[in-house]
Design a protein around this motif. Structure first.
Motif, PDB file in Angstrom:
ATOM      1  N   HIS A   8       0.754  -1.047   0.035  1.00 33.04           N
ATOM      2  CA  HIS A   8      -0.224   0.259   0.348  1.00 33.04           C
ATOM      3  C   HIS A   8       0.529   0.947   0.197  1.00 33.04           C
ATOM      4  CE1 HIS A   8      -3.021   2.878   0.641  1.00 33.04           C
ATOM      5  NE2 HIS A   8      -3.886   2.144   0.986  1.00 33.04           N
ATOM      6  N   PRO A   9       1.137   1.914  -1.295  1.00 33.57           N
ATOM      7  CA  PRO A   9       2.440   2.894  -1.300  1.00 33.57           C
ATOM      8  C   PRO A   9       2.293   4.063  -1.013  1.00 33.57           C
ATOM      9  CG  PRO A   9       2.265   2.018  -3.485  1.00 33.57           C
ATOM     10  CD  PRO A   9       1.430   0.792  -2.317  1.00 33.57           C
ATOM     11  N   THR A  10       0.744   4.102  -1.050  1.00 34.93           N
ATOM     12  CA  THR A  10       0.006   5.433  -1.115  1.00 34.93           C
ATOM     13  C   THR A  10      -0.433   5.419   0.517  1.00 34.93           C
ATOM     14  OG1 THR A  10      -1.467   5.599  -2.876  1.00 34.93           O
ATOM     15  CG2 THR A  10      -2.347   7.169  -1.226  1.00 34.93           C
ATOM     16  N   LEU A  11      -0.424   4.589   1.089  1.00 35.78           N
ATOM     17  CA  LEU A  11      -0.588   4.587   2.811  1.00 35.78           C
ATOM     18  C   LEU A  11       0.783   4.756   3.205  1.00 35.78           C
ATOM     19  CD1 LEU A  11      -2.069   4.294   4.650  1.00 35.78           C
ATOM     20  CD2 LEU A  11      -1.941   1.993   4.949  1.00 35.78           C
ATOM     21  N   ALA A  12       1.893   4.390   3.170  1.00 34.34           N
ATOM     22  CA  ALA A  12       3.117   4.056   3.403  1.00 34.34           C
ATOM     23  C   ALA A  12       3.961   5.648   3.505  1.00 34.34           C
ATOM     24  CB  ALA A  12       4.183   2.931   2.276  1.00 34.34           C
ATOM     25  N   TYR A  13       3.574   6.103   2.110  1.00 35.32           N
ATOM     26  CA  TYR A  13       4.270   7.474   1.561  1.00 35.32           C
ATOM     27  C   TYR A  13       3.272   8.548   3.042  1.00 35.32           C
ATOM     28  CZ  TYR A  13       5.333  11.769  -0.926  1.00 35.32           C
ATOM     29  OH  TYR A  13       6.041  12.884  -1.103  1.00 35.32           O
ATOM     30  N   ARG A  14       2.322   8.669   2.841  1.00 32.70           N
ATOM     31  CA  ARG A  14       1.318   9.380   3.649  1.00 32.70           C
ATOM     32  C   ARG A  14       1.958   9.235   5.113  1.00 32.70           C
ATOM     33  NH1 ARG A  14      -4.017   7.649   3.162  1.00 32.70           N
ATOM     34  NH2 ARG A  14      -4.287   9.351   1.629  1.00 32.70           N
ATOM     35  N   ASP A  15       2.225   7.924   5.106  1.00 33.58           N
ATOM     36  CA  ASP A  15       2.903   7.700   7.293  1.00 33.58           C
ATOM     37  C   ASP A  15       4.242   7.859   7.037  1.00 33.58           C
ATOM     38  OD1 ASP A  15       2.953   5.776   9.441  1.00 33.58           O
ATOM     39  OD2 ASP A  15       4.283   5.170   9.076  1.00 33.58           O
ATOM     40  N   TRP A  16       4.320   8.441   6.515  1.00 30.16           N
ATOM     41  CA  TRP A  16       5.845   8.733   5.993  1.00 30.16           C
ATOM     42  C   TRP A  16       6.168   9.839   6.789  1.00 30.16           C
ATOM     43  CZ3 TRP A  16       9.111  10.421   1.652  1.00 30.16           C
ATOM     44  CH2 TRP A  16      10.676  10.665   1.916  1.00 30.16           C
ATOM     45  N   GLN A  17       5.601  11.084   5.426  1.00 31.01           N
ATOM     46  CA  GLN A  17       5.205  12.243   5.583  1.00 31.01           C
ATOM     47  C   GLN A  17       5.191  12.915   6.887  1.00 31.01           C
ATOM     48  OE1 GLN A  17       7.045  13.941   2.666  1.00 31.01           O
ATOM     49  NE2 GLN A  17       5.052  15.233   2.308  1.00 31.01           N
ATOM     50  N   ALA A  18       3.504  12.309   7.404  1.00 29.44           N
ATOM     51  CA  ALA A  18       3.668  12.638   8.698  1.00 29.44           C
ATOM     52  C   ALA A  18       4.559  12.633   9.789  1.00 29.44           C
ATOM     53  CB  ALA A  18       2.409  11.724   9.432  1.00 29.44           C
ATOM     54  N   ARG A  19       5.300  11.529   9.915  1.00 31.48           N
ATOM     55  CA  ARG A  19       6.650  11.079  11.293  1.00 31.48           C
ATOM     56  C   ARG A  19       7.942  11.264  10.871  1.00 31.48           C
ATOM     57  NH1 ARG A  19       7.486   6.397  11.534  1.00 31.48           N
ATOM     58  NH2 ARG A  19       7.319   5.196   9.926  1.00 31.48           N
ATOM     59  N   GLU A  20       8.531  11.657   9.892  1.00 30.52           N
ATOM     60  CA  GLU A  20       9.662  11.565   9.219  1.00 30.52           C
ATOM     61  C   GLU A  20      10.352  12.490   8.259  1.00 30.52           C
ATOM     62  OE1 GLU A  20      11.656   7.964   8.448  1.00 30.52           O
ATOM     63  OE2 GLU A  20      10.186   6.702   9.613  1.00 30.52           O
ATOM     64  N   ALA A  21       9.534  12.855   7.393  1.00 27.45           N
ATOM     65  CA  ALA A  21      10.154  13.431   6.276  1.00 27.45           C
ATOM     66  C   ALA A  21      10.492  15.398   6.747  1.00 27.45           C
ATOM     67  CB  ALA A  21       8.634  13.470   4.877  1.00 27.45           C
ATOM     68  N   ALA A  22      11.390  15.164   5.677  1.00 30.11           N
ATOM     69  CA  ALA A  22      11.699  17.158   6.289  1.00 30.11           C
ATOM     70  C   ALA A  22      12.192  17.536   4.983  1.00 30.11           C
ATOM     71  CB  ALA A  22      12.381  16.707   7.811  1.00 30.11           C
ATOM     72  N   GLY A  23      12.664  18.518   4.685  1.00 30.79           N
ATOM     73  CA  GLY A  23      12.933  19.555   4.081  1.00 30.79           C
ATOM     74  C   GLY A  23      15.170  19.134   3.935  1.00 30.79           C
ATOM     75  N   ALA A  24      15.116  20.547   3.568  1.00 28.85           N
ATOM     76  CA  ALA A  24      16.600  20.626   3.106  1.00 28.85           C
ATOM     77  C   ALA A  24      17.205  20.807   4.613  1.00 28.85           C
ATOM     78  CB  ALA A  24      17.030  20.821   2.285  1.00 28.85           C
ATOM     79  N   ASP A  25      16.473  21.227   5.959  1.00 27.33           N
ATOM     80  CA  ASP A  25      17.477  21.610   7.102  1.00 27.33           C
ATOM     81  C   ASP A  25      16.350  21.356   8.203  1.00 27.33           C
ATOM     82  OD1 ASP A  25      14.724  22.836   6.968  1.00 27.33           O
ATOM     83  OD2 ASP A  25      14.273  24.630   6.850  1.00 27.33           O
ATOM     84  N   ARG A  26      15.803  20.299   7.845  1.00 23.36           N
ATOM     85  CA  ARG A  26      15.894  19.128   8.680  1.00 23.36           C
ATOM     86  C   ARG A  26      14.731  18.834   9.206  1.00 23.36           C
ATOM     87  NH1 ARG A  26      16.052  15.061   6.580  1.00 23.36           N
ATOM     88  NH2 ARG A  26      15.670  14.209   8.231  1.00 23.36           N
ATOM     89  N   ARG A  27      13.495  20.934   9.099  1.00 23.75           N
ATOM     90  CA  ARG A  27      12.344  20.794   9.203  1.00 23.75           C
ATOM     91  C   ARG A  27      11.847  20.411   8.871  1.00 23.75           C
ATOM     92  NH1 ARG A  27      13.395  27.436  10.224  1.00 23.75           N
ATOM     93  NH2 ARG A  27      14.513  28.099  11.829  1.00 23.75           N
ATOM     94  N   PRO A  28      10.628  19.391   9.473  1.00 23.51           N
ATOM     95  CA  PRO A  28       8.961  19.038   9.278  1.00 23.51           C
ATOM     96  C   PRO A  28       8.062  20.011   7.689  1.00 23.51           C
ATOM     97  CG  PRO A  28       8.944  19.196  10.726  1.00 23.51           C
ATOM     98  CD  PRO A  28      10.484  19.230  11.251  1.00 23.51           C
ATOM     99  N   PHE A  29       8.111  19.376   7.171  1.00 24.75           N
ATOM    100  CA  PHE A  29       6.932  19.634   6.274  1.00 24.75           C
ATOM    101  C   PHE A  29       6.186  20.513   6.681  1.00 24.75           C
ATOM    102  CE2 PHE A  29       9.947  17.225   3.222  1.00 24.75           C
ATOM    103  CZ  PHE A  29      10.269  18.232   2.792  1.00 24.75           C
TER     104      PHE A  29
END
Length: 303
Positions: A8-29
């Protein structure tokens, strides 16, 4: 291995965005950026699905094919760069998670660049604007087509953003006034405003409003694709606008609500309205957008 990326890549991406993904400055989006990223990921995932590929197995050739797709061919330099950065972040994460062994997006970072100046606004020229208006004026009985035509007519007739269309309520569209109008509620730094509807849009939005009031849909959103009344996503708005523009043979510009918003602003500037007035109609506090749109108008046309 994180098997959710396989099942379920859509769910996996959403979960990753919510928990871990960040920009170049390491701040959450920011929340808005997360919504945009999810829409972009879903668009690319559907491209892969059509090619029989998955997010764990696509390669550089699949990215190249994406650039050649009808919608992506119209992307600005900035939009291409946003996709490259998104795919690079995604692939680096999947390599780290043990789902992928390579990052086919990495080489693109060396070839794609942010634009040195703001891109020229995308818009429909006078003839294409008139052709779309005529198309939207034709009677439609099919529910899905009626909804799509009403959505596109609203973008083209009022210049509202996708976010404003999502927030619009049934009571905001007043078709029995003289002239009919759409009320756009205040949000963020933008004040509330009323935008009058031109003649071409009135029949289709009036027909949709009458049909919408009879549908068994929860809530009072003016536009929704779901019985539970959930708002339409940017990606769905994009598909709706793209399908209608393709139906009239329009393929030479970005097929998006933003193009229709720019067309609305350009039409009023060419009709002689001032930058200040058109900026207010667009809900903008500065003239920057209107200045960019005005720069596309031949110098022998009055502003």
């Amino acid at each position: 291995m994180d098997t959710l990326w396989l099942s379920h890549p859509t769910l996996a991406y959403r979960d990753w965005q919510a928990r871990e993904a960040a920009g170049a400055d390491r701040r959450p989006f920011a929340a808005r950026s997360i919504v945009q990223h999810q829409a972009m990921f879903e668009h690319f995932r559907r491209h892969l699905l059509a090619r029989g590929k998955s997010v764990v197995a696509f390669g550089a050739d699949d990215i190249e094919a994406f650039w050649l797709s009808p919608e992506a061919r119209t992307y600005s330099q900035a939009t291409r760069m946003r996709y490259v950065k998104l795919l690079d972040r995604l692939c680096r994460h999947l390599v780290f998670a043990g789902v992928r062994k390579d990052n086919p997006a990495a080489p693109l970072l060396a070839t794609e660049r942010w634009p040195d100046m703001e891109p020229t606004p995308q818009y429909l020229d006078v003839d294409d604007d008139a052709r779309l208006q005529a198309f939207l004026s034709l009677p439609v009985n099919d529910l899905a087509k009626l909804r799509s035509h009403a959505i596109v007519a609203t973008f083209l007739a009022t210049g509202i953003t996708a976010g404003e269309a999502r927030a619009a309520r049934i009571a905001d569209l007043v078709t029995n006034a003289r002239p009919p109008y759409l009320f756009v509620a205040a949000h963020g730094p933008r004040d509330a405003r009323t935008v009058h509807l031109p003649d071409f849009a009135v029949p289709v939005v009036r027909a949709w409003l009458a049909r919408r009031k009879t549908l068994p849909i929860e809530g009072d959103r003016l536009f929704t694709l779901n019985p539970d009344g959930r708002p339409i996503t940017d990606m769905s708005f994009g598909r709706i606008v793209s399908a209608v523009l393709e139906a009239i043979g329009e393929t030479d510009t970005e097929l998006s609500p933003r193009t229709l918003r720019n067309t609305f602003g350009r039409r009023h500037l060419m009709a002689g309205r001032s930058r200040e007035e058109v900026s207010r109609m667009l809900g903008l506090s500065s003239h920057r957008t209107c200045d960019r749109i005005a720069a596309t108008i031949p110098v022998d046309r009055p502003l």
